[in-house]
Motif scaffolding. Structure first.
Motif, PDB file in Angstrom:
ATOM      1  N   UNK A  60       0.831  -1.204   0.000  1.00  0.00           N
ATOM      2  CA  UNK A  60       0.000   0.000   0.000  1.00  0.00           C
ATOM      3  C   UNK A  60       0.862   1.249   0.000  1.00  0.00           C
ATOM      4  N   UNK A  61       0.565   2.165  -0.914  1.00  0.00           N
ATOM      5  CA  UNK A  61       1.307   3.428  -1.011  1.00  0.00           C
ATOM      6  C   UNK A  61       0.309   4.572  -0.931  1.00  0.00           C
ATOM      7  N   UNK A  62       0.427   5.377   0.101  1.00  0.00           N
ATOM      8  CA  UNK A  62      -0.399   6.571   0.249  1.00  0.00           C
ATOM      9  C   UNK A  62       0.512   7.775   0.384  1.00  0.00           C
ATOM     10  N   UNK A  63       0.136   8.869  -0.292  1.00  0.00           N
ATOM     11  CA  UNK A  63       0.940  10.086  -0.224  1.00  0.00           C
ATOM     12  C   UNK A  63       0.034  11.251   0.150  1.00  0.00           C
ATOM     13  N   UNK A  64       0.417  11.967   1.178  1.00  0.00           N
ATOM     14  CA  UNK A  64      -0.344  13.150   1.601  1.00  0.00           C
ATOM     15  C   UNK A  64       0.637  14.285   1.851  1.00  0.00           C
ATOM     16  N   UNK A  65       0.519  15.339   1.049  1.00  0.00           N
ATOM     17  CA  UNK A  65       1.427  16.494   1.149  1.00  0.00           C
ATOM     18  C   UNK A  65       2.888  16.063   1.096  1.00  0.00           C
ATOM     19  N   UNK A  66       3.171  15.087   0.238  1.00  0.00           N
ATOM     20  CA  UNK A  66       4.547  14.655   0.035  1.00  0.00           C
ATOM     21  C   UNK A  66       5.043  13.622   1.024  1.00  0.00           C
ATOM     22  N   UNK A  67       4.250  13.307   2.063  1.00  0.00           N
ATOM     23  CA  UNK A  67       4.643  12.301   3.047  1.00  0.00           C
ATOM     24  C   UNK A  67       4.101  10.951   2.589  1.00  0.00           C
ATOM     25  N   UNK A  68       4.994   9.986   2.391  1.00  0.00           N
ATOM     26  CA  UNK A  68       4.637   8.671   1.866  1.00  0.00           C
ATOM     27  C   UNK A  68       4.460   7.689   3.016  1.00  0.00           C
ATOM     28  N   UNK A  69       3.350   6.959   2.994  1.00  0.00           N
ATOM     29  CA  UNK A  69       3.118   5.890   3.961  1.00  0.00           C
ATOM     30  C   UNK A  69       3.076   4.562   3.214  1.00  0.00           C
ATOM     31  N   UNK A  70       3.920   3.623   3.651  1.00  0.00           N
ATOM     32  CA  UNK A  70       3.995   2.293   3.057  1.00  0.00           C
ATOM     33  C   UNK A  70       3.397   1.279   4.021  1.00  0.00           C
ATOM     34  N   UNK A  71       2.483   0.465   3.520  1.00  0.00           N
ATOM     35  CA  UNK A  71       1.867  -0.563   4.350  1.00  0.00           C
ATOM     36  C   UNK A  71       1.888  -1.899   3.614  1.00  0.00           C
ATOM     37  N   UNK A  72       1.775  -3.000   4.375  1.00  0.00           N
ATOM     38  CA  UNK A  72       1.723  -4.319   3.757  1.00  0.00           C
ATOM     39  C   UNK A  72       2.756  -5.249   4.346  1.00  0.00           C
ATOM     40  N   UNK A  73       2.857  -6.416   3.739  1.00  0.00           N
ATOM     41  CA  UNK A  73       3.761  -7.455   4.223  1.00  0.00           C
ATOM     42  C   UNK A  73       4.734  -7.847   3.111  1.00  0.00           C
ATOM     43  N   UNK A  74       5.994  -7.998   3.485  1.00  0.00           N
ATOM     44  CA  UNK A  74       7.031  -8.362   2.520  1.00  0.00           C
ATOM     45  C   UNK A  74       7.676  -9.675   2.951  1.00  0.00           C
ATOM     46  N   UNK A  75       8.259 -10.365   1.983  1.00  0.00           N
ATOM     47  CA  UNK A  75       8.863 -11.660   2.290  1.00  0.00           C
ATOM     48  C   UNK A  75      10.166 -11.529   3.070  1.00  0.00           C
ATOM     49  N   UNK A  76      10.919 -10.452   2.777  1.00  0.00           N
ATOM     50  CA  UNK A  76      12.250 -10.302   3.373  1.00  0.00           C
ATOM     51  C   UNK A  76      12.351  -8.935   4.035  1.00  0.00           C
ATOM     52  N   UNK A  77      12.263  -8.883   5.345  1.00  0.00           N
ATOM     53  CA  UNK A  77      12.280  -7.601   6.057  1.00  0.00           C
ATOM     54  C   UNK A  77      13.655  -6.938   6.034  1.00  0.00           C
ATOM     55  N   UNK A  78      14.696  -7.677   5.681  1.00  0.00           N
ATOM     56  CA  UNK A  78      16.027  -7.057   5.609  1.00  0.00           C
ATOM     57  C   UNK A  78      16.107  -6.049   4.469  1.00  0.00           C
ATOM     58  N   UNK A  79      15.160  -6.141   3.528  1.00  0.00           N
ATOM     59  CA  UNK A  79      15.156  -5.205   2.405  1.00  0.00           C
ATOM     60  C   UNK A  79      14.424  -3.903   2.723  1.00  0.00           C
ATOM     61  N   UNK A  80      13.706  -3.871   3.842  1.00  0.00           N
ATOM     62  CA  UNK A  80      12.890  -2.699   4.157  1.00  0.00           C
ATOM     63  C   UNK A  80      13.708  -1.407   4.236  1.00  0.00           C
ATOM     64  N   UNK A  81      14.868  -1.367   4.914  1.00  0.00           N
ATOM     65  CA  UNK A  81      15.638  -0.109   4.940  1.00  0.00           C
ATOM     66  C   UNK A  81      16.018   0.388   3.543  1.00  0.00           C
ATOM     67  N   UNK A  82      16.301  -0.549   2.633  1.00  0.00           N
ATOM     68  CA  UNK A  82      16.638  -0.137   1.275  1.00  0.00           C
ATOM     69  C   UNK A  82      15.407   0.402   0.549  1.00  0.00           C
ATOM     70  N   UNK A  83      14.249  -0.198   0.812  1.00  0.00           N
ATOM     71  CA  UNK A  83      12.999   0.308   0.239  1.00  0.00           C
ATOM     72  C   UNK A  83      12.778   1.756   0.668  1.00  0.00           C
ATOM     73  N   UNK A  84      12.936   1.996   1.960  1.00  0.00           N
ATOM     74  CA  UNK A  84      12.723   3.348   2.496  1.00  0.00           C
ATOM     75  C   UNK A  84      13.697   4.335   1.854  1.00  0.00           C
ATOM     76  N   UNK A  85      14.938   3.907   1.694  1.00  0.00           N
ATOM     77  CA  UNK A  85      15.944   4.793   1.089  1.00  0.00           C
ATOM     78  C   UNK A  85      15.577   5.127  -0.353  1.00  0.00           C
ATOM     79  N   UNK A  86      15.138   4.145  -1.122  1.00  0.00           N
ATOM     80  CA  UNK A  86      14.735   4.392  -2.510  1.00  0.00           C
ATOM     81  C   UNK A  86      13.535   5.323  -2.586  1.00  0.00           C
ATOM     82  N   UNK A  87      12.569   5.102  -1.707  1.00  0.00           N
ATOM     83  CA  UNK A  87      11.366   5.943  -1.710  1.00  0.00           C
ATOM     84  C   UNK A  87      11.715   7.368  -1.313  1.00  0.00           C
ATOM     85  N   UNK A  88      12.580   7.513  -0.312  1.00  0.00           N
ATOM     86  CA  UNK A  88      12.968   8.850   0.134  1.00  0.00           C
ATOM     87  C   UNK A  88      13.690   9.625  -0.972  1.00  0.00           C
ATOM     88  N   UNK A  89      14.321   8.899  -1.902  1.00  0.00           N
ATOM     89  CA  UNK A  89      15.053   9.543  -2.990  1.00  0.00           C
ATOM     90  C   UNK A  89      14.149   9.993  -4.130  1.00  0.00           C
TER      91      UNK A  89
END
Length: 228
Positions: free
Chosen positions: A172-201
């Motif tokens: 789930x991807x929601x954006x409000x005034x430029x603030x992104x909220x990511x929701x849901x379940x992923x298979x590999x939680x070790x990838x989450x910090x990289x996801x956040x970094x890509x989204x922030x970029x």
């Protein structure tokens, strides 16, 4: 195109007020006042940027106007005040070499240059140093005016293209005034910090709220049997 970072060429001003190195002091001051610009690039005969004249370069003329700038006893903390006070042309007044940026530089690279050199704007040049435009702090901030729908589309592209093409369920991807909220379940939680970094970029993202979790666990309906 989604996933393609903005570059200086996307936001720069192409019509630039500039000076020749022979421009005289009062003409420089008038030009700054007329166009409400605090700094001007200085060009050579071939249109290459050789320096920048700012209001700070003009101020020593006022600072030393009631004293003889030729007097070596006049204090000058940075060592350049006396030189600037005696200067009468752009070539003498300018700070050189100029801090410039290429048109294909990313906005992040331009922002870092501005911060490192403590300048408010950068002349944009080609490979030969010829002036092509100017980029200011406010130009770099324009990306934060992007609509939430555009930002969300880029975020979804980044997620699908790089890391989470096969999540446990759609992210789930929601954006409000430029603030992104990511929701849901992923298979590999070790990838989450990289996801956040890509989204922030992604251009225009103000912040990221990450609520991603690991895979859902099926309830063990028969505790006497080993879980699969």
């Amino acid at each position: 195109m989604p996933g393609t970072p903005y570059v200086v060429d996307d936001v720069m001003t192409r019509t630039v007020v500039a000076l020749r190195d022979a421009a005289e002091f009062k003409d420089i001051a008038r030009t700054m006042r007329r166009h409400r610009i605090s700094a001007l690039p200085v060009l050579d005969a071939d249109g290459r940027v050789v320096g920048v004249v700012s209001e700070a370069d003009l101020l020593p003329k006022e600072a030393f106007r009631d004293r003889d700038p030729a007097d070596a006893r006049v204090p000058s903390p940075d060592g350049f005040g006396l030189v600037k006070a005696r200067a009468v042309t752009a070539g003498e007044l300018m700070t050189s070499p100029a801090v410039t940026v290429a048109a294909n530089a990313t906005l992040a690279q331009a922002a870092r240059l501005m911060a490192r050199h403590r300048v408010k704007r950068l002349p944009v040049v080609d490979g030969e140093g010829v002036l092509k435009g100017i980029v200011s702090r406010s130009d770099l901030l324009d990306v934060f005016l992007r609509g939430d729908e555009d930002i969300a589309a880029d975020v979804c592209h980044e997620i699908a293209a790089h890391l989470l093409a096969v999540p446990v369920r759609p992210i789930g991807v929601e954006v409000h005034d430029g603030v992104v909220t990511l929701t849901g379940h992923v298979r590999d939680t070790t990838l989450v910090p990289l996801v956040v970094r890509l989204v922030r970029a992604v251009e225009g993202v103000v912040d990221v709220n990450c609520e991603l979790e690991g895979p859902l666990r099926r309830p063990n309906l028969d505790p006497d049997l080993p879980a699969r």
